[in-house]
Design a protein around this motif. Structure first.
Motif, short mmCIF file in Angstrom:
data_model
loop_
_atom_site.label_atom_id
_atom_site.label_comp_id
_atom_site.label_asym_id
_atom_site.label_seq_id
_atom_site.Cartn_x
_atom_site.Cartn_y
_atom_site.Cartn_z
N GLY C 244 15.26 -0.29 0.55
CA GLY C 244 14.50 0.89 0.96
C GLY C 244 15.37 2.12 0.97
O GLY C 244 16.51 2.10 0.48
N PRO C 272 8.94 4.82 -1.20
CA PRO C 272 9.73 6.03 -1.50
C PRO C 272 10.68 5.85 -2.69
O PRO C 272 10.96 6.80 -3.40
CB PRO C 272 10.51 6.26 -0.20
N GLY C 286 4.12 -3.72 -1.03
CA GLY C 286 3.40 -3.19 0.12
C GLY C 286 1.94 -2.96 -0.19
O GLY C 286 1.44 -3.40 -1.21
N GLY C 301 17.62 -2.04 4.35
CA GLY C 301 17.38 -0.60 4.52
C GLY C 301 15.93 -0.22 4.40
O GLY C 301 15.59 0.85 3.92
N ILE C 302 15.07 -1.11 4.87
CA ILE C 302 13.63 -0.82 4.87
C ILE C 302 13.17 -0.78 6.32
O ILE C 302 13.49 -1.67 7.11
CB ILE C 302 12.85 -1.91 4.09
C1 LIG Z 1 -1.54 5.37 1.81
C2 LIG Z 1 -0.12 4.91 1.91
C3 LIG Z 1 0.27 3.79 1.21
C4 LIG Z 1 1.59 3.34 1.29
N1 LIG Z 1 1.92 2.22 0.60
C5 LIG Z 1 3.19 1.75 0.72
C6 LIG Z 1 3.57 0.56 0.04
O1 LIG Z 1 2.79 -0.06 -0.69
N2 LIG Z 1 4.82 0.12 0.19
C7 LIG Z 1 5.74 0.77 0.97
O2 LIG Z 1 6.88 0.29 1.07
N3 LIG Z 1 5.41 1.90 1.60
C8 LIG Z 1 4.16 2.40 1.48
N4 LIG Z 1 3.83 3.56 2.11
C9 LIG Z 1 4.91 4.33 2.75
C10 LIG Z 1 5.28 3.82 4.13
O3 LIG Z 1 4.44 4.45 5.08
C11 LIG Z 1 6.73 4.19 4.45
O4 LIG Z 1 6.91 5.56 4.29
C12 LIG Z 1 7.75 3.47 3.60
O5 LIG Z 1 7.51 2.09 3.57
C13 LIG Z 1 9.13 3.72 4.14
O6 LIG Z 1 10.10 3.25 3.24
P1 LIG Z 1 11.56 2.88 3.70
O7 LIG Z 1 11.49 1.83 4.73
O8 LIG Z 1 12.33 2.57 2.47
O9 LIG Z 1 12.15 4.24 4.25
P2 LIG Z 1 12.41 4.73 5.73
O10 LIG Z 1 11.21 4.62 6.55
O11 LIG Z 1 13.05 6.05 5.61
O12 LIG Z 1 13.44 3.69 6.31
C14 LIG Z 1 14.76 3.54 5.94
C15 LIG Z 1 15.38 2.51 6.86
O13 LIG Z 1 16.71 2.24 6.47
C16 LIG Z 1 17.54 2.15 7.60
N5 LIG Z 1 18.89 2.47 7.16
C17 LIG Z 1 19.44 3.68 6.94
N6 LIG Z 1 20.68 3.56 6.46
C18 LIG Z 1 20.93 2.24 6.37
C19 LIG Z 1 22.03 1.46 5.94
N7 LIG Z 1 23.15 2.04 5.49
N8 LIG Z 1 21.94 0.13 6.01
C20 LIG Z 1 20.82 -0.48 6.48
N9 LIG Z 1 19.75 0.20 6.89
C21 LIG Z 1 19.79 1.54 6.83
C22 LIG Z 1 16.94 3.11 8.58
O14 LIG Z 1 17.27 2.74 9.91
C23 LIG Z 1 15.44 2.96 8.31
O15 LIG Z 1 14.88 1.96 9.12
C24 LIG Z 1 2.54 4.03 2.05
C25 LIG Z 1 2.14 5.16 2.75
C26 LIG Z 1 0.83 5.61 2.68
C27 LIG Z 1 0.43 6.81 3.45
#
Ligand SMILES: Cc1cc2nc3c(=O)[nH]c(=O)nc-3n(C[C@H](O)[C@H](O)[C@H](O)COP(=O)(O)OP(=O)(O)OC[C@H]3O[C@@H](n4cnc5c(N)ncnc54)[C@H](O)[C@@H]3O)c2cc1C
Ligand SMILES: Cc1cc2nc3c(=O)[nH]c(=O)nc-3n(C[C@H](O)[C@H](O)[C@H](O)COP(=O)(O)OP(=O)(O)OC[C@H]3O[C@@H](n4cnc5c(N)ncnc54)[C@H](O)[C@@H]3O)c2cc1C
Ligand SMILES: Nc1ncnc2c1ncn2[C@@H]1O[C@H](COP(=O)(O)O)[C@@H](O)[C@H]1O
Lengths: 283, 435, 366
Positions: C244, C272, C286, C301-302
């Protein structure tokens, strides 16, 4: 080519909250969006239009506020928008929804000409049933192509279309006749950004707004709650998984942490080790 | 290229932009408003308190429709140390009036509504569109804007710049300088959702009554800043802001400060059991009167945060934004009615009315305050709160120490920390800046 | 269910069963046995397991419905249906049914329902099952509850189908009181796989559907099995490593790929990353990406937003690596470690390589 796209306005599920006591959806302030799956359908429709000429009509059934989503579709590039809105549609399940949408499409056919292709999204993010597309197709007696990942070719003159359709273990290449109904698979294209004049046009566009009566829906008993065979008896919050993740204490070095984690994984499920060994060795 | 020409283009659909667009459209001008966010309000952040009077001047019957959260009946000022707070609290039933004076709002909802009203007046609003450049004619007069969308330039007689605090466009166009780090605060804010009954019980509220807590002290680690807690219908806004220049040299992060603020023993119980849904960071212009840039020129005016029109001492911003937007619009309407061109000379009318309004008068009153707080941050935000807390504790604790001794000790602690001249100077400086 | 879930009307929630006369002879529980190219989809067996319980509770029979071309494969599917709990099988053999197409399949199934009147009809919530169920339910004008996670029989004998709604933030239980059959689709891997009993037999009820290839418009030109294409196959992968935004850069995402390669696993990511162009959209996991059900899912990192969560919850084991101990992913992961994924991933790759290499395993065995 005349193309119709069914879109739905849905609450942005990322921002939905559930009332902890009453277990109802707290919609206040939750922004609405076009169902993200429908954008793949809209883009595919616009591509067909750009290629063969003609017009794209977007249709939605929903509250008056759903006009926002239609306007947005116009700003992306659709040519016309139809809003089907009536109190008698409230509480529709998929069967009632397909009835109303199919009637509206018949009316559109009458007023603006028959569509060669009707598009729908794969599913919605609120209802999440993936039934409305097939249901509309059945009611209109349209050939049905669901989970389409690619339109290989389309020949409006010959009235023929060839598509790739996702099946469970592979891809079917199907040829069928127009008119047909297509539900597009996600991730198959990228929605365009309309030009500034599309936005101006959209802001001023008259949205064709029909009540049940306007759409020629005579039998209101087939609409809304009355016309819905399914009944929601109970809505409740999922019981949170009782245990949170077991946390492995990070060690001094990454290598030690990694060993600890791998050990914990296999300790939790021993059979995984031999399965993964096979996979890792490529057998 | 778009052939048609608008009477006015408004950049931004925040408080200032909406006020301007609404006012012009309702007077029959042909207005185009461009907003970079997904929808008006999607990116906008405010604590936030809405001051009714300034909106009433634009939309008199706004109370009937606007998404208002709670009307405020109580204000708490908290002087905090890490373990205590000393409060000044005011609550009055007089605030339960027919037309309340202050409301909490949630900007994303409020701006959406405001924009809808603006559109109902005939303004065309296009979202997801960023203005990238001002377009000028050979003489340097602004004649339109360039956007990031296909199909480029749009022309208008006048451009109202209401792009908010960042003001990238204005700075890029050379209309003003980038705000100095000591003239902007960075605020972070979270929305904590709770059932409305819980909020009402925790804050002692009935119906739509609301409370504001504003807190300063050691929570900002010696930086110029403050924390806040605002009650909405079903959520609590909690935030913390400090001057950007203070963060520059500090090890503290805005989010770290907010985390600590939230876990403060006086704040934590208020938020217990809540679900956090939104996290936002936003700048607040705090330079005051001395930071106000050029407000108008040939074919353009600037309003709201983009013009640094923000009263940091009273945490007023949206009302200054709305008022400046409205006054700009009224000036434009007058010039238009006289069928005169939108020259710098004519647009000076805007500055004239603005100078006569509370906006500039208030900012002038506190013109020395920003500099004072900035240079004396350690004293006002670390030393005094600690001294005050110690004094309160000593005053309240009954431990056999004679009262006279306690008072002497307290006084000694003040003098030791700041010296007599220091104390005297702080008081005079504060009084002078406040005047 | 589109709007019904949004506003569950109180009055209707209390509605009583008043089954019209002509539906009263609808009996028995049916499970549609989905087969593609001679192979039965496991969800059909899972459904037989669930169907068995419903049938026993109702005191009726459990039938498998097998549609296909005459021949070995179709017959084998019937046998498997018996082995997994069916009392009988409706068998529709026709060359027109060789490969799935909506037109002939929905016709045949509708005709079969009209002729033999099931009380409950269950299908897998697969691309095939959803395509078919929607058409059939609309033709029969009955209710269909999609994507169920739980099925039960109520005291009055009605099917209580529970499904997630609003992206999984809520569950709702749905009834089709006064229409028949009561239809539902169920996601794969939701119900436990029943014990296979190779001695179990049942009776076959052949059915001749009125089908004519001449009248079927849609033709299959080609079938490209996934194993022959280079397409990613997240939905069926047994081990998936995903990253992530926490990985912070496209370069760091390479660490996820490396681990996946070492494990012979698939890799994917949160939305993202697709938006940033670090990975292709076919690798998004997702709600608006792929739903996965691997044996092991490693998320680095998700954060675990609800839209991500609903796509991965079917995994047997979820392992989360995240620097934030409060990240929501730890609410539904089975194992977690609060640490920097960028540092841990290379070490993890080494650790797995050491543990899974044939050499190490030989040593372990001896
Ligand atoms: C209609 C709609 C549909 C969506 N569909 C999907 C979908 O199908 N799939 C999907 O994934 N999302 C979807 N989303 C987006 C979802 O809401 C989130 O925004 C997304 O999943 C967040 O991605 P992320 O966890 O990579 O990023 P972030 O939320 O930014 O999380 C990053 C994480 O990494 C951690 N981190 C930071 N640095 C490190 C490191 N060095 N080592 C370990 N951990 C670290 C942080 O603590 C944080 O928890 C959708 C959103 C909407 C509105
Ligand atoms: C945490 C916090 C708490 C606050 N609390 C209060 C309070 O309680 N009461 C109060 O009165 N004020 C408060 N304020 C201040 C108040 O929010 C601002 O003063 C007010 O929003 C200023 O309005 P504006 O229209 O000038 O700018 P904004 O509201 O910021 O609007 C600017 C708009 O322009 C858009 N934009 C920017 N650049 C472009 C571009 N190039 N093209 C197109 N669109 C563009 C932006 O997306 C935005 O919508 C608070 C501020 C913060 C950050
Ligand atoms: N109210 C509606 N108005 C227009 N189209 C709809 C509506 N509901 C569903 N659809 C279409 O049907 C598709 C599948 O929806 P669903 O069956 O609810 O998952 C959506 O992606 C839309 O294209």
């Amino acid at each position: 080519m005349k193309i119709l796209v069914c879109i739905k306005q849905v609450p942005d599920s990322a921002q939905i909250r559930v009332h902890p006591v009453t277990n109802t959806i707290m919609r206040q302030g939750v922004p609405t969006i076009i169902n993200p799956y429908d954008l793949f359908a809209l883009e595919e429709a616009l591509r067909l239009r750009d290629k063969f000429g003609g017009e794209v009509t977007v249709l939605t059934m929903g509250p008056p506020m759903a006009a926002d989503s239609l306007r947005k579709a116009l700003a992306i590039g659709a040519d016309r928008a139809v809003l089907l809105t009536d109190r008698s549609f409230a509480g529709s399940d998929t069967l009632a929804t397909t009835y109303a949408l199919a009637q509206a499409i018949r009316k559109i056919q009458e007023v603006f000409g028959a569509p060669d292709v009707v598009f729908a999204g794969k599913q919605t993010i609120d209802g999440d049933t993936a039934q409305v597309g097939p249901g509309v197709a059945k009611r209109l007696d349209l050939l049905q192509l669901t989970y389409v990942s690619k339109i290989d070719s389309c020949d409006p003159q010959k009235g023929e279309i060839i598509v790739e359709r996702r099946a469970e273990g592979g891809v079917q290449v199907l040829r069928t006749r127009l008119p047909c109904l297509i539900t597009m698979l996600e991730g198959t294209n990228e929605i365009r950004r309309g030009a500034i004049d599309d936005s101006l046009r959209a802001a001023r566009a008259e949205i064709v707004t029909w009540s049940a009566k306007d759409a020629g829906i005579a039998d209101l008993s087939k609409c809304g709650l009355k016309g819905s065979p399914t009944i929601v008896k109970k809505v409740f919050a999922p019981t949170p998984r009782s245990e949170r993740a077991t946390l492995i204490e990070p060690a001094k070095t990454a290598a030690e942490s990694a060993d600890g984690l791998v050990g914990a994984i296999f300790a939790k499920k021993a059979s995984l080790e031999s399965d993964m060994a096979k996979l890792a060795s490529g057998s | 290229m778009i052939d048609e020409k608008f009477d006015a283009i408004v950049i931004g659909a925040g408080m200032a932009g909406n006020a301007a667009a609404y006012t012009m459209a309702s007077r029959g001008l042909k207005v185009l408003q461009l907003e970079r966010g997904e929808y008006p309000g999607s990116k906008n952040v405010q604590g936030g308190i809405l001051y009714a009077d300034m909106l009433e001047k634009i939309i008199p019957n706004f109370r009937e429709e606007a998404p208002l959260e709670r009307h405020l009946v109580e204000q708490r000022f908290w002087m905090m140390t890490d373990r205590s707070h000393t409060a000044l609290q005011y609550r009055s039933d007089d605030f339960n009036e027919e037309k309340p004076n202050r409301y909490t709002i949630v900007r994303s909802q409020f701006d959406r509504w405001f924009s809808r009203e603006t559109q109902a007046q005939g303004a065309i609003v296009i979202s997801e569109t960023t203005v990238t450049e001002l377009v000028r004619d050979a003489y340097g007069k602004v004649i339109g804007v360039q956007t990031d969308r296909r199909g480029g330039t749009i022309f208008a007689d006048v451009v109202v710049i209401a792009e908010g605090v960042n003001g990238l466009l204005g700075t890029r166009a050379g209309l003003r300088e980038t705000p100095k780090a000591e003239h902007v605060a960075l605020a972070v804010k979270e929305m904590h959702f709770l059932p409305r009954e819980t909020i009402e019980a925790r804050f002692n509220l009935h119906g739509d009554e609301g409370v504001v807590i504003e807190a300063a002290g050691t929570i900002s680690r010696g930086m110029t800043g403050m924390g806040f807690v605002y009650t909405n219908k079903e959520s609590i806004s909690v935030g913390m802001g400090c001057l950007v220049s203070d963060f520059a040299g500090a090890t503290e992060t805005p989010y770290g400060l907010l985390e600590r603020f939230k876990s403060h023993p006086s704040i934590k119980p208020l938020l217990e059991g809540s679900e956090v849904k939104e996290y936002a960071a936003h700048l607040i212009p705090e330079g005051g009167f001395k930071a106000i840039p050029e407000l108008f020129g040939d074919g353009w005016v600037v309003a709201g945060d983009a013009a640094q029109l923000n009263n940091a001492i009273h945490r007023e911003g949206s009302n200054l934004a709305m008022t400046s937007g409205r006054l700009a619009a009224e000036a434009i309407f007058q010039i238009k009615s006289r069928r005169e061109p939108m020259t710098k000379q004519n647009l000076a009318l805007y500055k004239k009315t603005l100078d006569e309004s509370f906006v500039v008068k208030d900012l002038k009153k506190y013109k020395d305050m920003p500099a004072l707080l900035h240079t004396q941050a350690k004293n006002y935000f670390l030393a005094y709160p600690t001294l005050l807390s110690n004094a309160m504790e000593s005053y309240l604790r009954v431990d056999g120490t004679p009262k006279l001794e306690k008072e002497k000790a307290t006084l000694r602690s003040f003098v030791k920390e700041r010296s007599w001249t220091g104390l005297f100077g702080d008081a005079v400086r504060l009084a002078r800046a406040w005047r | 269910m589109s709007d019904a879930t949004a506003a569950p009307a109180q009055s209707r929630a209390n509605q009583k069963k008043e089954l019209p006369e002509h539906f009263r002879d609808y009996k028995h529980v049916w499970v549609f046995i989905e087969q593609e190219r001679g192979e039965v989809h496991p969800v059909s067996f899972e459904l037989l397991g669930a169907g068995r319980k419903l049938a026993d509770k109702l005191g009726v029979e459990l039938a498998g419905v097998v549609l296909g071309a005459p021949g070995e494969g179709t017959r084998a599917a019937v046998k498997e249906a018996f082995h997994h709990g069916a009392d009988l099988a409706y068998l529709v053999e026709d060359h027109v049914l060789a490969d799935y197409r909506n037109e002939p399949y929905s016709k045949a199934l509708t005709q079969l329902v009209d002729a033999h009147k099931p009380e409950i009809l269950l299908l897998g919530a697969t691309t095939l099952g959803r395509d078919l169920a929607g058409s059939v339910a609309t033709t029969l004008l009955t209710g269909l509850t999609a994507d169920c996670t739980e099925l039960a029989v109520d005291t009055d004998g009605s099917l209580a189908a529970t499904r997630p709604t609003f992206g999984g933030s809520l569950l709702c239980t749905i009834y089709t009181l006064n229409y028949r059959p009561q239809m539902a689709t169920v996601r794969p891997r939701q119900m436990p796989m029943p014990e296979r009993d190779a001695t179990r037999e049942g009776r076959i009820v052949p059915f001749k559907a009125d089908l004519d290839e001449e009248l079927i418009v849609t033709k299959i030109l080609k079938y490209i099995p996934d194993r022959e294409s280079s397409k990613t196959n997240l939905a069926f992968a047994d081990v998936i490593v995903a990253g992530g935004l926490g990985l912070q850069s496209a370069e760091n995402f390479q660490l996820v790929r490396n681990l996946a390669t070492t494990l012979g696993a698939e890799f994917g990511g949160s939305r993202p990353l697709v938006q940033k162009g670090w990975i292709g959209s076919d690798r998004q996991i997702g709600q608006t990406g792929k739903t996965i059900r691997p044996k092991l899912y490693i998320a680095a990192g998700i954060s675990g937003a609800i839209q991500h969560r609903v796509g991965v919850e079917g995994a047997d084991m979820i392992v989360a690596i995240n620097t934030d101990k409060n990240a929501p992913i730890f609410d539904f992961a089975h194992l977690g470690i609060v640490t920097d994924a960028i540092r841990l991933l290379p070490a993890l790759t080494d650790a797995f390589r050491g543990r899974l290499s044939p050499h190490a395993r030989d040593r372990l065995a001896s």
